[in-house]
Design a protein around this motif. Structure first.
Motif, PDB file in Angstrom:
ATOM      1  N   PHE A 161       0.834  -1.252   0.081  1.00 42.36           N
ATOM      2  CA  PHE A 161       0.052  -0.033   0.110  1.00 42.36           C
ATOM      3  C   PHE A 161       0.906   1.297   0.151  1.00 42.36           C
ATOM      4  O   PHE A 161       1.955   1.260   0.484  1.00 42.36           O
ATOM      5  N   CYS A 162       0.291   2.342  -0.483  1.00 45.91           N
ATOM      6  CA  CYS A 162       0.994   3.570  -0.671  1.00 45.91           C
ATOM      7  C   CYS A 162       0.653   4.514   0.528  1.00 45.91           C
ATOM      8  O   CYS A 162       1.226   5.405   1.122  1.00 45.91           O
ATOM      9  N   GLY A 163      -0.630   4.503   1.158  1.00 39.57           N
ATOM     10  CA  GLY A 163      -1.243   5.270   2.203  1.00 39.57           C
ATOM     11  C   GLY A 163      -0.671   5.080   3.505  1.00 39.57           C
ATOM     12  O   GLY A 163      -0.485   3.687   3.821  1.00 39.57           O
ATOM     13  N   ILE A 164      -0.477   5.860   4.237  1.00 42.12           N
ATOM     14  CA  ILE A 164       0.242   5.639   5.688  1.00 42.12           C
ATOM     15  C   ILE A 164      -1.155   5.163   6.394  1.00 42.12           C
ATOM     16  O   ILE A 164      -0.659   4.167   7.300  1.00 42.12           O
ATOM     17  N   GLU A 165      -2.302   5.282   6.253  1.00 42.62           N
ATOM     18  CA  GLU A 165      -3.425   4.807   7.052  1.00 42.62           C
ATOM     19  C   GLU A 165      -3.500   3.105   6.763  1.00 42.62           C
ATOM     20  O   GLU A 165      -3.600   2.465   7.482  1.00 42.62           O
ATOM     21  N   GLU A 166      -3.182   2.795   5.609  1.00 41.43           N
ATOM     22  CA  GLU A 166      -3.469   1.386   5.170  1.00 41.43           C
ATOM     23  C   GLU A 166      -2.191   0.856   5.820  1.00 41.43           C
ATOM     24  O   GLU A 166      -2.487  -0.417   6.065  1.00 41.43           O
ATOM     25  N   LYS A 167      -1.084   1.339   5.386  1.00 41.86           N
ATOM     26  CA  LYS A 167       0.342   0.754   6.182  1.00 41.86           C
ATOM     27  C   LYS A 167      -0.149   0.424   7.748  1.00 41.86           C
ATOM     28  O   LYS A 167       0.338  -0.538   8.095  1.00 41.86           O
ATOM     29  N   SER A 168      -0.426   1.309   8.275  1.00 49.05           N
ATOM     30  CA  SER A 168      -0.726   1.330   9.805  1.00 49.05           C
ATOM     31  C   SER A 168      -1.495   0.230  10.020  1.00 49.05           C
ATOM     32  O   SER A 168      -1.210  -0.580  11.068  1.00 49.05           O
ATOM     33  N   ILE A 169      -2.697   0.106   9.268  1.00 52.12           N
ATOM     34  CA  ILE A 169      -3.756  -1.020   9.519  1.00 52.12           C
ATOM     35  C   ILE A 169      -3.050  -2.153   9.445  1.00 52.12           C
ATOM     36  O   ILE A 169      -3.589  -3.203  10.183  1.00 52.12           O
ATOM     37  N   CYS A 170      -2.476  -2.374   8.383  1.00 52.32           N
ATOM     38  CA  CYS A 170      -1.795  -3.665   7.840  1.00 52.32           C
ATOM     39  C   CYS A 170      -0.487  -4.023   8.543  1.00 52.32           C
ATOM     40  O   CYS A 170      -0.044  -5.284   8.341  1.00 52.32           O
ATOM     41  N   GLY A 171      -0.057  -3.395   9.347  1.00 53.28           N
ATOM     42  CA  GLY A 171       1.442  -3.569   9.985  1.00 53.28           C
ATOM     43  C   GLY A 171       1.468  -4.553  10.954  1.00 53.28           C
ATOM     44  O   GLY A 171       2.453  -5.151  10.933  1.00 53.28           O
ATOM     45  N   TYR A 172       0.289  -5.212  11.577  1.00 47.33           N
ATOM     46  CA  TYR A 172       0.355  -6.611  12.334  1.00 47.33           C
ATOM     47  C   TYR A 172      -0.394  -7.673  11.760  1.00 47.33           C
ATOM     48  O   TYR A 172      -0.577  -8.677  12.370  1.00 47.33           O
ATOM     49  N   ILE A 173      -0.433  -7.546  10.340  1.00 45.42           N
ATOM     50  CA  ILE A 173      -1.230  -8.610   9.570  1.00 45.42           C
ATOM     51  C   ILE A 173      -0.156  -9.937   9.581  1.00 45.42           C
ATOM     52  O   ILE A 173       1.072  -9.557   9.125  1.00 45.42           O
ATOM     53  N   THR A 174      -0.313 -11.129  10.071  1.00 50.78           N
ATOM     54  CA  THR A 174       0.559 -12.240   9.655  1.00 50.78           C
ATOM     55  C   THR A 174      -0.442 -13.288   9.057  1.00 50.78           C
ATOM     56  O   THR A 174      -1.601 -13.147   9.106  1.00 50.78           O
ATOM     57  N   GLY A 175       0.418 -14.140   8.343  1.00 49.83           N
ATOM     58  CA  GLY A 175      -0.264 -15.535   7.701  1.00 49.83           C
ATOM     59  C   GLY A 175      -0.761 -14.875   6.390  1.00 49.83           C
ATOM     60  O   GLY A 175      -1.774 -15.641   5.952  1.00 49.83           O
ATOM     61  N   ALA A 176      -0.643 -13.707   5.885  1.00 51.44           N
ATOM     62  CA  ALA A 176      -1.249 -13.287   4.484  1.00 51.44           C
ATOM     63  C   ALA A 176      -0.690 -13.956   3.405  1.00 51.44           C
ATOM     64  O   ALA A 176       0.426 -14.396   3.488  1.00 51.44           O
ATOM     65  N   PHE A 177      -1.359 -13.932   2.186  1.00 51.97           N
ATOM     66  CA  PHE A 177      -0.856 -14.293   1.149  1.00 51.97           C
ATOM     67  C   PHE A 177      -1.065 -13.435  -0.022  1.00 51.97           C
ATOM     68  O   PHE A 177      -2.092 -12.352  -0.086  1.00 51.97           O
ATOM     69  N   ALA A 178      -0.266 -13.488  -1.040  1.00 50.16           N
ATOM     70  CA  ALA A 178      -0.555 -12.428  -2.164  1.00 50.16           C
ATOM     71  C   ALA A 178      -0.262 -13.019  -3.538  1.00 50.16           C
ATOM     72  O   ALA A 178       0.524 -14.005  -3.674  1.00 50.16           O
ATOM     73  N   ALA A 179      -1.176 -12.589  -4.473  1.00 51.87           N
ATOM     74  CA  ALA A 179      -1.163 -13.139  -5.905  1.00 51.87           C
ATOM     75  C   ALA A 179      -1.009 -11.996  -6.728  1.00 51.87           C
ATOM     76  O   ALA A 179      -1.612 -11.081  -6.349  1.00 51.87           O
ATOM     77  N   PHE A 180      -0.457 -12.189  -7.907  1.00 51.19           N
ATOM     78  CA  PHE A 180       0.060 -11.158  -8.842  1.00 51.19           C
ATOM     79  C   PHE A 180      -0.854 -11.275 -10.164  1.00 51.19           C
ATOM     80  O   PHE A 180      -0.586 -12.410 -10.852  1.00 51.19           O
ATOM     81  N   GLU A 181      -1.511 -10.320 -10.674  1.00 53.54           N
ATOM     82  CA  GLU A 181      -2.191 -10.465 -12.170  1.00 53.54           C
ATOM     83  C   GLU A 181      -2.037  -9.252 -12.807  1.00 53.54           C
ATOM     84  O   GLU A 181      -2.863  -8.280 -12.553  1.00 53.54           O
ATOM     85  N   GLY A 182      -0.998  -9.175 -13.750  1.00 54.75           N
ATOM     86  CA  GLY A 182      -0.885  -7.730 -14.459  1.00 54.75           C
ATOM     87  C   GLY A 182      -0.438  -6.837 -13.475  1.00 54.75           C
ATOM     88  O   GLY A 182       0.578  -6.858 -12.549  1.00 54.75           O
ATOM     89  N   GLU A 183      -1.051  -5.320 -13.479  1.00 52.32           N
ATOM     90  CA  GLU A 183      -0.917  -4.594 -12.543  1.00 52.32           C
ATOM     91  C   GLU A 183      -1.534  -4.512 -11.073  1.00 52.32           C
ATOM     92  O   GLU A 183      -1.275  -3.797 -10.169  1.00 52.32           O
ATOM     93  N   ARG A 184      -2.403  -5.581 -10.974  1.00 44.16           N
ATOM     94  CA  ARG A 184      -3.124  -5.826  -9.691  1.00 44.16           C
ATOM     95  C   ARG A 184      -2.510  -6.788  -8.691  1.00 44.16           C
ATOM     96  O   ARG A 184      -1.696  -7.668  -9.288  1.00 44.16           O
ATOM     97  N   VAL A 185      -2.659  -6.416  -7.755  1.00 40.93           N
ATOM     98  CA  VAL A 185      -2.115  -7.647  -6.399  1.00 40.93           C
ATOM     99  C   VAL A 185      -3.298  -7.800  -5.641  1.00 40.93           C
ATOM    100  O   VAL A 185      -4.140  -7.205  -5.153  1.00 40.93           O
ATOM    101  N   PHE A 186      -3.471  -9.133  -5.615  1.00 39.79           N
ATOM    102  CA  PHE A 186      -4.448  -9.752  -4.797  1.00 39.79           C
ATOM    103  C   PHE A 186      -3.818 -10.100  -3.354  1.00 39.79           C
ATOM    104  O   PHE A 186      -3.135 -10.975  -3.253  1.00 39.79           O
ATOM    105  N   LEU A 187      -4.530  -9.548  -2.265  1.00 45.70           N
ATOM    106  CA  LEU A 187      -4.005  -9.946  -0.867  1.00 45.70           C
ATOM    107  C   LEU A 187      -5.110 -10.740   0.016  1.00 45.70           C
ATOM    108  O   LEU A 187      -6.161 -10.007  -0.016  1.00 45.70           O
ATOM    109  N   ALA A 188      -4.676 -11.655   0.442  1.00 47.78           N
ATOM    110  CA  ALA A 188      -5.367 -12.453   1.042  1.00 47.78           C
ATOM    111  C   ALA A 188      -5.041 -12.588   2.566  1.00 47.78           C
ATOM    112  O   ALA A 188      -4.284 -13.011   2.792  1.00 47.78           O
ATOM    113  N   VAL A 189      -6.285 -12.085   3.391  1.00 45.26           N
ATOM    114  CA  VAL A 189      -5.725 -11.927   4.848  1.00 45.26           C
ATOM    115  C   VAL A 189      -6.847 -12.872   5.664  1.00 45.26           C
ATOM    116  O   VAL A 189      -7.919 -13.028   5.321  1.00 45.26           O
TER     117      VAL A 189
END
Length: 230
Positions: A161-189
Motif C-alpha cells: 500500500f502507498c497510504g500511511i493509514e493503510e500501512k498502519s492498519i496492515c502493520g500487524y497482519i500475519t499469515g497473509a498471501f498475495a497473488a499477482f495479475e498484471g498491475e493488480r495485487v490480490f491480498l488474502a488476509v
C-alpha cells in the motif's frame, strides 16, 4: 475472560525444541512473537495448554529463520488456552511419548536451539523497515494454486500500500498471501485477522477463499490502493 499467558514459551516439533515464542501485553492487546529454525514444510503454528489449543497462523521466512508476529485482542483469545505450556504445529502438540519432559529438557539446554539468538544479533541491522521493504511474495515458497492465481506467503502486506493509514492498519497482519495479475495485487488476509480491522472501509475485502484449510478475505490493490469493486 483473562488469560495469564505472558511469558516465553518453547516451540516444539516432534519432541524437540526448535524455537521460542514471547507473549507480551500491550494495552488491551497481546503480542505473540515467535521465531524458530528454518523448516522445509509450511508451519501453521498453534499454542497449547492443558485446556486446549489456539491457532496463530502460518510462519513466514525472514532471513535464516521462520517468524510469526500477531496482535490479538481479548475477544480473539476467547478460544485460546488460559495458560500456555508450549507451541507446535496446528493440530499436533509436538511432543513425543514422554510428553512434558521433552519441553523441560530442551528449555534448559540452549544447545538445541542456537540459531535464533545468533541470527537476531547478526542480522538485526540487515533488514530495512517494513514500509521500505519491497513486496517479497514472489520469492517465497511454496506457492498455492487457487482460482487461477498463484498465491504465495506475503510477510509484509503493508508494503503493498502507498497510504500511511493503510500501512498502519496492515502493520500487524500475519499469515497473509498475495497473488499477482498484471498491475493488480490480490491480498488474502486470514478472516480471524480481518475481524480486528477498523470499520473505516479504507481496505475493501471483496470475496473469500480457502487456503491451507483456513478462510481468507481478499482485497485487490491497484497503484497502492484497495479498490472497491472486482
Amino acid at each position: 475472560m483473562e488469560n495469564e499467558i505472558t511469558g516465553i514459551y518453547p516451540i516444539i516439533f516432534d519432541g524437540i525444541k526448535a524455537g521460542e515464542m514471547t507473549v507480551a501485553r500491550e494495552g488491551l492487546f497481546w503480542i505473540f512473537d515467535a521465531k524458530c529454525e528454518m523448516r522445509d514444510e509450511v508451519v501453521r503454528l498453534s499454542v497449547f495448554g492443558n485446556d486446549g489449543e489456539g491457532y496463530l497462523g502460518v510462519m513466514e521466512p525472514n532471513g535464516p529463520v521462520l517468524t510469526l508476529k500477531k496482535k490479538l485482542s481479548r475477544s480473539s483469545l476467547a478460544s485460546f488456552p488460559k495458560t500456555i505450556t508450549h507451541c507446535g504445529r496446528k493440530g499436533e502438540s509436538g511432543l513425543d511419548e514422554s510428553g512434558s519432559s521433552a519441553i523441560s529438557e530442551n528449555v534448559q539446554g540452549e544447545e538445541n536451539y542456537p540459531l535464533i539468538h545468533n541470527s537476531e544479533e547478526n542480522n538485526a541491522e540487515s533488514f530495512p523497515p517494513d514500509e521500505n521493504r519491497p513486496p517479497p511474495a514472489r520469492q517465497i515458497s511454496p506457492p498455492v494454486r487457487f482460482d487461477e492465481l498463484t498465491w504465495m506467503p506475503c510477510p509484509c502486506p503493508c508494503s503493498l500500500f502507498c497510504g500511511i493509514e493503510e500501512k498502519s492498519i496492515c502493520g500487524y497482519i500475519t499469515g497473509a498471501f498475495a497473488a499477482f495479475e498484471g498491475e493488480r495485487v490480490f491480498l488474502a488476509v486470514p478472516e480471524s485477522v480481518t475481524a480486528e480491522f477498523p470499520s473505516n472501509n479504507i481496505i475493501h475485502f471483496l470475496y473469500e477463499i480457502e487456503i491451507l484449510d483456513e478462510i481468507y478475505k481478499v482485497c485487490i490493490i491497484e497503484e497502492g490502493k484497495s479498490i472497491a469493486e472486482h
